[in-house]
Design an enzyme around this catalytic site. Structure first.
Site, short mmCIF file in Angstrom:
data_model
loop_
_atom_site.label_atom_id
_atom_site.label_comp_id
_atom_site.label_asym_id
_atom_site.label_seq_id
_atom_site.Cartn_x
_atom_site.Cartn_y
_atom_site.Cartn_z
N ARG A 112 0.85 -1.04 0.00
CA ARG A 112 -0.04 -0.01 0.00
C ARG A 112 0.99 1.17 0.00
O ARG A 112 1.91 1.58 0.81
CB ARG A 112 -0.83 0.01 1.09
CG ARG A 112 -1.51 1.36 1.46
CD ARG A 112 -2.62 1.51 2.38
NE ARG A 112 -3.57 0.75 1.82
CZ ARG A 112 -5.02 1.09 2.28
NH1 ARG A 112 -5.14 2.20 3.15
NH2 ARG A 112 -6.06 0.63 1.77
N HIS A 139 -7.00 0.98 -6.74
CA HIS A 139 -7.30 -0.04 -5.50
C HIS A 139 -8.00 -1.21 -6.03
O HIS A 139 -9.07 -1.49 -5.58
CB HIS A 139 -8.24 0.99 -4.52
CG HIS A 139 -8.35 0.42 -3.02
ND1 HIS A 139 -7.59 -0.61 -2.77
CD2 HIS A 139 -8.91 0.90 -2.10
CE1 HIS A 139 -7.65 -0.89 -1.62
NE2 HIS A 139 -8.40 -0.01 -0.84
N GLN A 142 -9.92 -3.65 -3.70
CA GLN A 142 -11.02 -2.95 -3.12
C GLN A 142 -12.38 -3.31 -3.98
O GLN A 142 -13.38 -3.81 -3.74
CB GLN A 142 -11.00 -1.50 -2.80
CG GLN A 142 -12.33 -0.69 -2.61
CD GLN A 142 -12.78 -1.17 -1.16
OE1 GLN A 142 -11.86 -0.97 -0.18
NE2 GLN A 142 -13.97 -1.66 -0.99
N ASP A 235 -16.81 7.82 -1.76
CA ASP A 235 -15.69 7.40 -1.15
C ASP A 235 -15.50 9.09 -0.33
O ASP A 235 -15.97 9.81 -0.76
CB ASP A 235 -14.40 7.24 -2.10
CG ASP A 235 -12.98 6.79 -1.51
OD1 ASP A 235 -12.98 6.78 -0.28
OD2 ASP A 235 -12.19 6.69 -2.24
N CYS A 279 -16.11 2.47 0.39
CA CYS A 279 -14.84 1.70 0.74
C CYS A 279 -14.71 1.65 2.19
O CYS A 279 -13.86 0.62 2.62
CB CYS A 279 -13.89 2.05 -0.22
SG CYS A 279 -13.39 3.58 -0.20
N ARG A 318 -13.56 -7.79 2.09
CA ARG A 318 -12.13 -7.48 1.62
C ARG A 318 -11.26 -8.76 2.09
O ARG A 318 -10.50 -8.80 1.44
CB ARG A 318 -11.56 -6.32 2.42
CG ARG A 318 -12.50 -4.63 2.08
CD ARG A 318 -12.12 -4.26 0.73
NE ARG A 318 -10.75 -4.54 0.39
CZ ARG A 318 -9.88 -3.92 0.70
NH1 ARG A 318 -9.99 -2.84 1.32
NH2 ARG A 318 -8.47 -3.89 0.35
N1 NVA Z 1 -9.49 7.12 -1.78
C1 NVA Z 1 -9.35 6.87 -0.58
C2 NVA Z 1 -9.69 5.27 -0.31
C3 NVA Z 1 -9.18 4.81 0.89
C4 NVA Z 1 -9.58 3.27 1.08
C5 NVA Z 1 -7.74 7.07 -0.16
O1 NVA Z 1 -6.93 6.91 -1.07
O2 NVA Z 1 -7.44 7.69 0.89
N1 CP Z 2 -11.03 0.72 2.05
C1 CP Z 2 -9.81 0.49 2.54
O1 CP Z 2 -8.82 0.21 1.88
O2 CP Z 2 -9.68 0.88 4.03
P1 CP Z 2 -8.30 1.01 4.82
O3 CP Z 2 -7.79 2.23 4.33
O4 CP Z 2 -8.67 1.00 6.25
O5 CP Z 2 -7.54 -0.02 4.29
#
Ligand code: NVA
Ligand code: CP
Length: 341
Positions: A112, A139, A142, A235, A279, A318
């Site tokens: 990540r 992602h 997700q 989101d 998400c 997930r």
């Molecule tokens: N678009 C959000 C998704 C979090 C799971 C981010 O990147 O923070």
């Molecule tokens: N939806 C998602 O990726 O959540 P986290 O940021 O908690 O992993």
């Protein structure tokens, strides 16, 4: 359980474009089977026994980290979490070098982070499968859980209409465009012009959508966009790494908030033909540090807690989908070991 085809073995998942439509749909179905299995019994063999999985995380995570950790534990693999300040990645050591070191010790890497290029470099140099658990532009794991949640509710994916409202150029939205195009859902990306998706991302999704006789629309008008929607998706308005743009996003995105009035405009709210997805994490009330003063942002409490909200099933999924990805990439090890008699 579905028989796992060998063509997914040893493969990385950086974006959904790495999978054929059939492979993506297979992973969704495998995750449905794995969920049923986990709820009814414990498998007699742990299919990742003897495997070691690393989780390299530059950004925080609740769901992705826990999903990967539990999936690994269920299947007998070890799981090592390597946070931003735990390893040298990118600071004292190049991504390519870290990739080769990790690839020599681990069988698979969940990543990540920020730049998508980092996950590409990891995959290029690690020599083991790398699974993208979110980058600035993508992602994919997700989106697999999102499709699974839609399929669980409707029993199918084709010909449903998903409307995403919010930051139309973020990682989640990019992956959803591809997921819907590949799975046969009509997708509307409803966002202000300033936050519209990259032309290349739209072009890529539209090429797939055309082949599957479905559509990817971009709309600035939430009222028109939601008509007939079966899935409303939103989101956070400000993704990780973009915190400096908070005020600007509040101003731009207020009209795109998913609230009861907008949900009613789908005309599906009464008929079980509508679900709400997010998400997570979500700003749906004033119970977080950031929203203490502001209250709900991208979705109201009423919709978030409604009977058609599926956000916690989606979060659970997930885990089942990441497990499906891991099992497909890493075949079980053979038991016999004759190197040291
Ligand atoms: N678009 C959000 C998704 C979090 C799971 C981010 O990147 O923070
Ligand atoms: N939806 C998602 O990726 O959540 P986290 O940021 O908690 O992993």
């Amino acid at each position: 359980m579905l028989k796992i085809p060998s063509n997914l073995e040893h493969r990385s998942l950086l974006t959904l474009a790495d999978l054929s439509d059939e492979e993506m749909l297979f992973l969704v179905d495998l995750a449905v089977d794995l969920k049923k299995e986990k709820k009814t019994c414990r498998p007699s063999t742990q299919r990742l026994s003897g495997r070691n999985i690393a989780a390299v995380f530059e950004k925080p995570s609740t769901r992705t980290r826990c999903a990967a950790a539990v999936a690994a534990a269920d299947e007998g693999a070890s799981f090592e979490y390597l946070g931003r300040n735990d390893i040298h990645l990118g600071k004292k050591e190049s991504v390519a070098d870290t990739a080769r070191v990790l690839g020599g010790m681990f069988d698979g890497i969940v990543f990540r982070g920020f730049a998508h290029r980092t996950v590409e470099l990891l995959a290029q140099h690690a020599g083991v499968p790398v699974w993208n658990g979110l980058t600035d532009t993508s992602h994919p794991t997700q989106a697999l859980a999102d499709l699974m949640t839609v399929k669980e509710h409707f029993g199918h994916l084709e010909k449903l209409k998903m409307v995403y409202l919010g930051d139309g150029r973020n990682n989640v939205c990019n992956s959803l465009m591809l997921a819907c195009a590949k799975a046969g859902l009509d997708f509307v990306n409803c966002c202000p012009r300033e936050l519209s998706p990259a032309p290349q991302a739209v072009k890529q999704a539209r090429a797939i959508a055309e082949r599957n006789r479905t559509s990817i629309e971009i709309s600035e008008d939430p009222h028109k966009a939601v008509a007939g929607a079966n899935v409303l998706y939103t989101d956070v308005w400000v993704s990780m790494g973009e915190e400096s743009q908070f005020q600007q996003r509040l101003n731009l995105l207020q009209p795109y908030q998913v609230n009861w009035g907008l949900a009613e405009e789908t005309d599906n709210i009464e008929s079980d033909n509508l679900i709400f997805l997010h998400c997570l994490p979500a700003f749906h009330n004033s119970e977080t540090e950031l929203t203490r003063e502001l209250g709900a942002l991208e979705v109201t409490e009423e919709v978030f807690e409604s009977s058609f909200s599926r956000v916690f099933e989606q979060a659970e999924n997930r885990m089942h989908t990441i497990k499906a990805v891991m099992l497909s990439s890493l075949p079980p090890l053979k038991n016999e070991c004759t190197v040291i008699p």
